[in-house]
Design a protein around this motif. Structure first.
Motif, short mmCIF file in Angstrom:
data_model
loop_
_atom_site.label_atom_id
_atom_site.label_comp_id
_atom_site.label_asym_id
_atom_site.label_seq_id
_atom_site.Cartn_x
_atom_site.Cartn_y
_atom_site.Cartn_z
N VAL A 66 32.94 121.40 74.29
CA VAL A 66 33.50 121.01 73.00
C VAL A 66 32.38 120.52 72.08
O VAL A 66 31.58 119.67 72.48
CB VAL A 66 34.57 119.91 73.17
N ASP A 71 34.20 118.40 66.92
CA ASP A 71 35.60 118.74 67.18
C ASP A 71 36.39 117.61 67.83
O ASP A 71 37.61 117.69 67.91
CB ASP A 71 35.68 120.00 68.06
N CYS A 81 38.77 115.92 79.26
CA CYS A 81 38.22 115.85 77.91
C CYS A 81 39.05 114.92 77.04
O CYS A 81 40.28 114.91 77.10
CB CYS A 81 38.20 117.25 77.29
N CYS A 89 40.54 116.22 71.04
CA CYS A 89 39.72 117.09 70.18
C CYS A 89 40.63 118.16 69.59
O CYS A 89 41.77 118.32 70.00
CB CYS A 89 38.58 117.72 70.98
N GLU A 111 40.06 122.30 68.28
CA GLU A 111 39.18 123.44 68.10
C GLU A 111 39.98 124.65 67.65
O GLU A 111 41.03 124.93 68.22
CB GLU A 111 38.49 123.83 69.41
#
Length: 120
Positions: free
Chosen positions: A23, A27, A55, A58, A60
């Motif tokens: 990532v 983002d 993660c 975020c 994307e």
């Protein structure tokens, strides 16, 4: 001879979790930019990989998903929006597949931990 591999939600006990950089920093949608990975298997030709990825939130926009990937969400929440605007949210226990080349918006709304199996 390869033996069956038990995947553990807490990662590979022999190697633990290490940094991941899939990532882009821009983002991430919170101050938390944590992204880690724990590998359980990678084929000799590097076309198949299996592990646990975690993660922070975020968002994307992915023009073409880079691999074929099957995932099972262990914790957290992910919303995938197709090119036509329809959205699906996946949470703990959900398993789903994304085909290579699929355009989508990938948005982690709560820190995501998932099992993955990638075919490149």
């Amino acid at each position: 001879m390869q033996k069956p591999i038990r995947l553990l939600a807490d990662g590979n006990p022999e190697t633990g979790f290490g940094p991941s950089s899939l990532v882009a920093e821009n983002d991430f949608t919170t101050d938390d930019k944590t992204e880690t990975i724990s590998s359980f298997f990678e084929s000799r030709d590097e076309k198949i990989s299996v592990g646990v990825w975690e993660c922070a939130p975020c968002r994307e926009v992915i023009e073409a998903y880079p691999v074929d990937e099957m995932m099972t969400v262990l914790s957290g929440s992910l919303t995938l929006t197709d090119a036509d605007g329809s959205a699906q949210t996946f949470t703990g226990g959900d398993t789903f597949f994304i085909a290579k080349g699929t355009p989508c918006t990938w948005e982690i709304t709560q820190t995501l931990r998932k099992f993955y199996m990638i075919a490149a």
